[in-house]
Design a protein around this motif. Structure first.
Motif, PDB file in Angstrom:
ATOM      1  N   UNK A  63       0.815  -1.214   0.000  1.00 28.29           N
ATOM      2  CA  UNK A  63       0.000   0.000   0.000  1.00 28.29           C
ATOM      3  C   UNK A  63       0.852   1.269   0.000  1.00 28.29           C
ATOM      4  N   UNK A  64       2.194   1.124  -0.002  1.00 28.05           N
ATOM      5  CA  UNK A  64       3.083   2.282  -0.047  1.00 28.05           C
ATOM      6  C   UNK A  64       3.879   2.293  -1.344  1.00 28.05           C
ATOM      7  N   UNK A  65       4.342   3.486  -1.718  1.00 26.36           N
ATOM      8  CA  UNK A  65       5.188   3.662  -2.889  1.00 26.36           C
ATOM      9  C   UNK A  65       6.446   4.420  -2.475  1.00 26.36           C
ATOM     10  N   UNK A  66       7.589   4.145  -3.121  1.00 23.36           N
ATOM     11  CA  UNK A  66       8.793   4.924  -2.801  1.00 23.36           C
ATOM     12  C   UNK A  66       8.522   6.415  -2.927  1.00 23.36           C
ATOM     13  N   UNK A  67       8.948   7.152  -1.910  1.00 28.04           N
ATOM     14  CA  UNK A  67       8.695   8.590  -1.870  1.00 28.04           C
ATOM     15  C   UNK A  67       7.567   8.980  -0.944  1.00 28.04           C
ATOM     16  N   UNK A  68       6.801   7.988  -0.466  1.00 26.96           N
ATOM     17  CA  UNK A  68       5.723   8.291   0.482  1.00 26.96           C
ATOM     18  C   UNK A  68       6.299   8.756   1.815  1.00 26.96           C
ATOM     19  N   UNK A  69       5.582   9.657   2.461  1.00 26.25           N
ATOM     20  CA  UNK A  69       5.921  10.091   3.808  1.00 26.25           C
ATOM     21  C   UNK A  69       4.829   9.624   4.748  1.00 26.25           C
ATOM     22  N   UNK A  70       5.245   9.021   5.879  1.00 29.52           N
ATOM     23  CA  UNK A  70       4.276   8.483   6.836  1.00 29.52           C
ATOM     24  C   UNK A  70       4.644   8.921   8.242  1.00 29.52           C
ATOM     25  N   UNK A 124      10.378   8.645   5.706  1.00 27.84           N
ATOM     26  CA  UNK A 124      10.338   8.604   4.249  1.00 27.84           C
ATOM     27  C   UNK A 124      10.511   7.160   3.825  1.00 27.84           C
ATOM     28  N   UNK A 125       9.561   6.656   3.031  1.00 27.70           N
ATOM     29  CA  UNK A 125       9.583   5.273   2.562  1.00 27.70           C
ATOM     30  C   UNK A 125      10.316   5.218   1.228  1.00 27.70           C
ATOM     31  N   UNK A 133      11.437   2.123   0.114  1.00 23.48           N
ATOM     32  CA  UNK A 133      11.252   0.728  -0.263  1.00 23.48           C
ATOM     33  C   UNK A 133      11.070  -0.066   1.010  1.00 23.48           C
ATOM     34  N   UNK A 134      10.722  -1.348   0.908  1.00 22.20           N
ATOM     35  CA  UNK A 134      10.396  -2.130   2.105  1.00 22.20           C
ATOM     36  C   UNK A 134      11.475  -2.096   3.178  1.00 22.20           C
ATOM     37  N   UNK A 135      12.751  -2.051   2.762  1.00 20.77           N
ATOM     38  CA  UNK A 135      13.841  -2.072   3.741  1.00 20.77           C
ATOM     39  C   UNK A 135      14.647  -0.769   3.715  1.00 20.77           C
ATOM     40  N   UNK A 136      14.041   0.279   3.204  1.00 23.07           N
ATOM     41  CA  UNK A 136      14.719   1.571   3.073  1.00 23.07           C
ATOM     42  C   UNK A 136      13.856   2.646   3.710  1.00 23.07           C
ATOM     43  N   UNK A 137      14.010   2.794   5.027  1.00 22.04           N
ATOM     44  CA  UNK A 137      13.238   3.770   5.791  1.00 22.04           C
ATOM     45  C   UNK A 137      14.177   4.831   6.339  1.00 22.04           C
ATOM     46  N   UNK A 138      13.815   6.105   6.161  1.00 21.22           N
ATOM     47  CA  UNK A 138      14.607   7.216   6.677  1.00 21.22           C
ATOM     48  C   UNK A 138      13.744   8.024   7.635  1.00 21.22           C
ATOM     49  N   UNK A 139      14.199   8.119   8.875  1.00 22.73           N
ATOM     50  CA  UNK A 139      13.454   8.888   9.878  1.00 22.73           C
ATOM     51  C   UNK A 139      13.844  10.355   9.780  1.00 22.73           C
ATOM     52  N   UNK A 140      12.851  11.227   9.789  1.00 21.40           N
ATOM     53  CA  UNK A 140      13.121  12.655   9.660  1.00 21.40           C
ATOM     54  C   UNK A 140      13.791  13.243  10.898  1.00 21.40           C
ATOM     55  N   UNK A 141      13.725  12.524  12.025  1.00 19.81           N
ATOM     56  CA  UNK A 141      14.359  13.058  13.227  1.00 19.81           C
ATOM     57  C   UNK A 141      15.862  12.782  13.251  1.00 19.81           C
ATOM     58  N   UNK A 165       2.085  11.623  -0.790  1.00 21.75           N
ATOM     59  CA  UNK A 165       2.473  10.693  -1.870  1.00 21.75           C
ATOM     60  C   UNK A 165       3.130  11.527  -2.964  1.00 21.75           C
ATOM     61  N   UNK A 166       4.415  11.242  -3.218  1.00 27.71           N
ATOM     62  CA  UNK A 166       5.189  12.002  -4.210  1.00 27.71           C
ATOM     63  C   UNK A 166       5.162  13.490  -3.897  1.00 27.71           C
ATOM     64  N   UNK A 167       5.187  13.815  -2.600  1.00 31.00           N
ATOM     65  CA  UNK A 167       5.234  15.205  -2.187  1.00 31.00           C
ATOM     66  C   UNK A 167       3.905  15.919  -2.201  1.00 31.00           C
ATOM     67  N   UNK A 168       2.843  15.222  -2.567  1.00 27.29           N
ATOM     68  CA  UNK A 168       1.513  15.815  -2.629  1.00 27.29           C
ATOM     69  C   UNK A 168       0.610  15.175  -1.575  1.00 27.29           C
ATOM     70  N   UNK A 169      -0.418  15.900  -1.128  1.00 25.67           N
ATOM     71  CA  UNK A 169      -1.352  15.291  -0.175  1.00 25.67           C
ATOM     72  C   UNK A 169      -1.926  13.994  -0.743  1.00 25.67           C
ATOM     73  N   UNK A 170      -2.035  12.983   0.097  1.00 22.25           N
ATOM     74  CA  UNK A 170      -2.528  11.690  -0.362  1.00 22.25           C
ATOM     75  C   UNK A 170      -4.062  11.689  -0.383  1.00 22.25           C
ATOM     76  N   UNK A 171      -4.602  10.778  -1.166  1.00 21.67           N
ATOM     77  CA  UNK A 171      -6.052  10.650  -1.234  1.00 21.67           C
ATOM     78  C   UNK A 171      -6.565   9.921   0.002  1.00 21.67           C
TER      79      UNK A 171
END
Length: 249
Positions: free
Chosen positions: A166-173, A182-183, A185-193, A210-216
């Motif tokens: 349900x996630x795509x590279x570039x998503x922010x959660x 920042x997602x 990929x499945x094993x590529x997570x970057x914490x903003x802190x 999603x891709x820098x835009x508000x998600x649906x």
């Protein structure tokens, strides 16, 4: 789930190809058996490659039995060690579990020396192979066995697991611990802190952009539902049980 054309890094697949009659060009030599390929056609218009219609398949030892380790997916029947030039055999891929390390789309199609020219390259590693076989972790950048779905070989793919579908590279959660991620990929997570990934994000997750835009609303709901139960660690453990590999160095 059987599917075509939709591949993502991290996917765990079962891949197979029906065993098809072929002719041996050369018996086992230098760790390979050479087979007149029953699929693909020679690309006479290729400017860079001159393929002769023969494929060299990797074998272990003297080739008396199918390889149980290594990256070669194709097998011959009879086994390579019993074959000599001119023999008839069959070549194919028994159902084999692999995981995807890279996906490349080519437009225009890739020039390889054969037809049809592939528009898609999917790099995989068979079960049991991971970064341990590549000490520098280079397989994460696409090293492995290259498959070209749509190039004439009748592969059949079954999707066994897709981490974070349900996630795509570039998503922010945002996670349940209040950290933003920042997602990649499945094993590529970057914490903003900036504190490092640690054990990964804590479920449930909230999709922010999603891709820098508000998600649906639908995308946000899918992420929430997908992480309502379980954990990142459970996802990793399930993936590792299927692949017998480690997702990261």
């Amino acid at each position: 789930m059987t599917y075509e054309g939709d591949f993502r890094v991290g996917d765990v697949l079962s891949v197979a190809c029906p065993f098809t009659p072929a002719t041996v060009e050369r018996g086992v030599a230098w760790g390979h058996v050479s087979v007149r390929w029953p699929w693909r056609r020679i690309d006479a218009d290729s400017d860079f490659f001159r393929w002769n219609g023969v494929v060299a398949l990797g074998v272990d030892g003297d080739g008396d039995a199918p390889s149980e380790v290594g990256m070669e997916l194709f097998r011959t029947d009879p086994p390579p060690g019993r074959l000599k030039a001119g023999d008839a055999c069959r070549v194919g891929v028994p159902p084999t579990v692999v995981h995807v390390t890279a996906v490349e789309h080519h437009a225009p199609p890739l020039e390889t020396g054969w037809l049809p020219r592939p528009e898609l390259a999917v790099t995989v590693l068979p079960r049991g192979l991971s970064y341990r076989e590549f000490p520098d972790g280079s397989h994460l950048n696409g090293e492995g066995y290259a498959l070209y779905p749509g190039d004439g070989i009748p592969f059949a793919f079954e999707l066994l697991m897709r981490p974070y579908p349900f996630l795509r590279p570039g998503d922010e959660v945002a996670d349940a611990a209040g950290r933003a991620w920042l997602f990649g990929g499945p094993w590529d997570w970057s914490a903003f802190d900036g504190e490092g990934p640690g054990a990964g994000p804590e479920w449930p997750l909230v999709l922010l952009t999603r891709s820098g835009e508000p998600c649906s609303a639908a995308d946000a709901e899918a992420a929430a539902e997908g992480t309502a139960t379980g954990s990142h660690q459970e996802t990793v453990r399930r993936w590792m049980s299927l692949t017998e590999a480690s997702p990261t160095p």
